[in-house]
Motif scaffolding. Sequence first.
Motif, PDB file in Angstrom:
ATOM      1  N   CYS A 115       9.428  51.118  19.103  1.00 16.35           N
ATOM      2  CA  CYS A 115       9.575  50.013  18.378  1.00 16.35           C
ATOM      3  C   CYS A 115      10.685  50.061  17.306  1.00 16.35           C
ATOM      4  O   CYS A 115      11.094  51.017  16.787  1.00 16.35           O
ATOM      5  CB  CYS A 115       8.386  49.697  17.567  1.00 16.35           C
ATOM      6  SG  CYS A 115       6.893  49.236  18.407  1.00 16.35           S
ATOM      7  N   THR A 116      11.588  48.894  17.130  1.00 16.57           N
ATOM      8  CA  THR A 116      12.642  48.988  16.442  1.00 16.57           C
ATOM      9  C   THR A 116      12.063  48.606  14.997  1.00 16.57           C
ATOM     10  O   THR A 116      11.088  48.053  14.742  1.00 16.57           O
ATOM     11  CB  THR A 116      13.917  48.160  16.730  1.00 16.57           C
ATOM     12  OG1 THR A 116      13.449  46.632  16.867  1.00 16.57           O
ATOM     13  CG2 THR A 116      14.220  48.211  18.311  1.00 16.57           C
ATOM     14  N   GLU A 118      13.375  46.144  13.212  1.00 14.47           N
ATOM     15  CA  GLU A 118      13.326  44.637  13.011  1.00 14.47           C
ATOM     16  C   GLU A 118      11.947  44.290  13.586  1.00 14.47           C
ATOM     17  O   GLU A 118      11.381  43.377  13.015  1.00 14.47           O
ATOM     18  CB  GLU A 118      14.350  44.196  13.541  1.00 14.47           C
ATOM     19  CG  GLU A 118      15.881  44.174  13.037  1.00 14.47           C
ATOM     20  CD  GLU A 118      16.376  45.839  13.382  1.00 14.47           C
ATOM     21  OE1 GLU A 118      15.920  46.489  14.304  1.00 14.47           O
ATOM     22  OE2 GLU A 118      17.444  46.116  12.672  1.00 14.47           O
ATOM     23  N   GLU A 119      11.428  44.785  14.594  1.00 13.40           N
ATOM     24  CA  GLU A 119      10.390  44.391  15.230  1.00 13.40           C
ATOM     25  C   GLU A 119       9.172  44.648  14.685  1.00 13.40           C
ATOM     26  O   GLU A 119       8.223  43.788  14.602  1.00 13.40           O
ATOM     27  CB  GLU A 119      10.265  45.242  17.012  1.00 13.40           C
ATOM     28  CG  GLU A 119      11.270  44.629  17.998  1.00 13.40           C
ATOM     29  CD  GLU A 119      11.268  45.644  18.957  1.00 13.40           C
ATOM     30  OE1 GLU A 119      11.619  45.050  20.048  1.00 13.40           O
ATOM     31  OE2 GLU A 119      10.766  46.808  19.093  1.00 13.40           O
ATOM     32  N   LYS A 122       8.855  42.218  11.633  1.00 13.86           N
ATOM     33  CA  LYS A 122       8.691  40.802  11.959  1.00 13.86           C
ATOM     34  C   LYS A 122       6.878  40.986  12.392  1.00 13.86           C
ATOM     35  O   LYS A 122       6.018  40.046  11.761  1.00 13.86           O
ATOM     36  CB  LYS A 122       9.256  40.347  13.414  1.00 13.86           C
ATOM     37  CG  LYS A 122      10.511  40.126  13.047  1.00 13.86           C
ATOM     38  CD  LYS A 122      11.201  39.675  14.386  1.00 13.86           C
ATOM     39  CE  LYS A 122      12.507  39.311  14.283  1.00 13.86           C
ATOM     40  NZ  LYS A 122      13.095  38.836  15.447  1.00 13.86           N
ATOM     41  N   ARG A 123       6.320  41.971  12.868  1.00 14.57           N
ATOM     42  CA  ARG A 123       4.968  41.963  13.019  1.00 14.57           C
ATOM     43  C   ARG A 123       4.137  42.420  11.813  1.00 14.57           C
ATOM     44  O   ARG A 123       2.948  41.799  11.807  1.00 14.57           O
ATOM     45  CB  ARG A 123       4.522  43.142  14.330  1.00 14.57           C
ATOM     46  CG  ARG A 123       5.497  42.911  15.723  1.00 14.57           C
ATOM     47  CD  ARG A 123       4.741  43.451  16.923  1.00 14.57           C
ATOM     48  NE  ARG A 123       4.589  44.983  16.924  1.00 14.57           N
ATOM     49  CZ  ARG A 123       5.801  45.793  17.243  1.00 14.57           C
ATOM     50  NH1 ARG A 123       6.600  45.498  17.836  1.00 14.57           N
ATOM     51  NH2 ARG A 123       5.164  47.110  17.185  1.00 14.57           N
ATOM     52  N   TYR A 151      12.935  51.088  28.259  1.00 16.63           N
ATOM     53  CA  TYR A 151      13.357  51.128  26.750  1.00 16.63           C
ATOM     54  C   TYR A 151      14.469  52.218  26.657  1.00 16.63           C
ATOM     55  O   TYR A 151      15.179  52.020  26.047  1.00 16.63           O
ATOM     56  CB  TYR A 151      12.243  51.709  25.928  1.00 16.63           C
ATOM     57  CG  TYR A 151      11.089  50.690  25.329  1.00 16.63           C
ATOM     58  CD1 TYR A 151      11.575  49.225  25.171  1.00 16.63           C
ATOM     59  CD2 TYR A 151       9.742  50.941  25.655  1.00 16.63           C
ATOM     60  CE1 TYR A 151      10.680  48.275  24.575  1.00 16.63           C
ATOM     61  CE2 TYR A 151       9.061  49.895  24.940  1.00 16.63           C
ATOM     62  CZ  TYR A 151       9.355  48.796  24.662  1.00 16.63           C
ATOM     63  OH  TYR A 151       8.647  47.662  24.074  1.00 16.63           O
ATOM     64  N   ARG A 156      17.079  52.704  23.426  1.00 17.94           N
ATOM     65  CA  ARG A 156      16.299  52.972  22.426  1.00 17.94           C
ATOM     66  C   ARG A 156      16.064  54.559  22.057  1.00 17.94           C
ATOM     67  O   ARG A 156      15.837  54.849  22.973  1.00 17.94           O
ATOM     68  CB  ARG A 156      15.092  52.181  22.685  1.00 17.94           C
ATOM     69  CG  ARG A 156      15.157  50.599  22.579  1.00 17.94           C
ATOM     70  CD  ARG A 156      13.762  49.852  22.310  1.00 17.94           C
ATOM     71  NE  ARG A 156      13.694  48.613  22.706  1.00 17.94           N
ATOM     72  CZ  ARG A 156      13.135  47.700  22.089  1.00 17.94           C
ATOM     73  NH1 ARG A 156      12.029  48.174  21.349  1.00 17.94           N
ATOM     74  NH2 ARG A 156      12.897  46.275  22.151  1.00 17.94           N
TER      75      ARG A 156
END
Length: 495
Positions: A115-116, A118-119, A122-123, A151, A156
């Motif tokens: 997971c980045t 940013e992700e 947001k979550r 990925y 990533r």
Amino acid sequence: MTNATAASDVRVRFCPSPTGNPHVGLVRTALFNWAYARHTGGTMVFRIEDTDAARDSEESYQQLLDAMRWLGLDWDEGPEVGGPHAPYRQSERTEIYADVARRLLESGHAYRCYCTAEELDKRREAARRENRPSGYDGACRDLTPEQVAAYEAEGRTSIVRFRMPDEPITFTDLVRGELTFAPEHVSDYGIVRANGAALYTLVNPVDDALMEITHVLRGEDLLSSTPRQIALYRALAELGVGAGHTPVFAHLPYVMGEGNKKLSKRDPESSLNLYRERGFLPEGLLNYLSLLGWSISEDRDIFSVDELVAAFDVRDVNANPARFDLKKCEAINATHLRELPVADFAAACAPWLQAPYAPWSPENFDQAGFDALAPLAQTRLTVLSDITANVDFLFLDEPVEDQKSWQKAMKPGADALLRTAGEKLALSGWTADELKAAVLAAGEEHGLKLGKAQAPVRVAVTGRTVGLPLFESLEVLGRERTLARIDAALAKLSG
């Protein structure tokens, strides 16, 4: 799972990070660990958590060692002492952490998370809006090989997360009693950065396991991480890493400063260096810090380090926040100063009788004169640095110029009183009692009681309205210098 309980097997650890100057909250933690180890006949492990290269420094590391030595908190294993679990600096144990992380991944206790940032943000924000727990949501918990390949094809990077069990974690804290954390409030967490560097969340429990730590005494601010660490201890035990037991925890209460706020590193009164520079005795400071959450008895605040060790049991620590009271700390230190043998007190004053603290030339220092005044000073000092201002009149060519003291003592009529006092002192014997009688007689001639009569004399001779007993001070200063200073004060008043 087993819990270590035999007193002779107690192993505690003090594991600070070498960042900045040591602070009193850190010292309180070190003290409670040390006292518990010494009380139980156990082992004190001193470990350095220096995996944060951006913040750690060799200077801070040396300050930590110096602080522990100054306080008298010795350690049985650790830097400069060695031990069976060396090395004791985490920066020298990176291969150990890499191997444990690999084993956790292979066993399924950990997984790679792609997971980045940013992700994740947001979550988390979505979870907060919906009033759901905002910890990691397990998105990468069960990735298929195809998802992993996709990925990685995107370029990533991944961190390693520890897989928390889907069940509550309950443990008994020696200070706070039984505590339970529900799984929805303790999410999977990172243990290895994307660059492969192990995080505190991994290295701390790994070292505890390998160093066979039985009791973890630490600050309340780390309480929320305890269920995570307990889960990791259990996983390490399954993998055969370390002693195979989960340590017993005791979370020490917050130390509060002004305004009901936790005492911060940024608060001036939190710096250990401040207390060393002011001349607190280690035993005085340790006595006070031990009272931040613990007491030897309801009606007793003053005790020795040996008495602290004999009585200390972490189960007696109070869970409520403790307030740091500088005035009480000073008062306790003053009591310890007064209880020193005079020779030890005089020796302890030595650093404050020379540069950079002393305003007099080294050749002006008179050891015999100081030794004569030391017993008088000992009953009045709060901290050792107070000694400088109390005895400077003896070693300066002229007394200090303190305008407030001068204005307070040299009121109309002071010149006449000083002239009479000088005449009577010149004819007096030079013992404290004779000097007192001379100033008393001078005061009577001017309708003044002793307290009023001696104030101008004190300021003329010492420069200050307060200080050591005046007549004993004059006796040590000597006839010639005393009379010369009275003459100088009269000249200043007439000018």
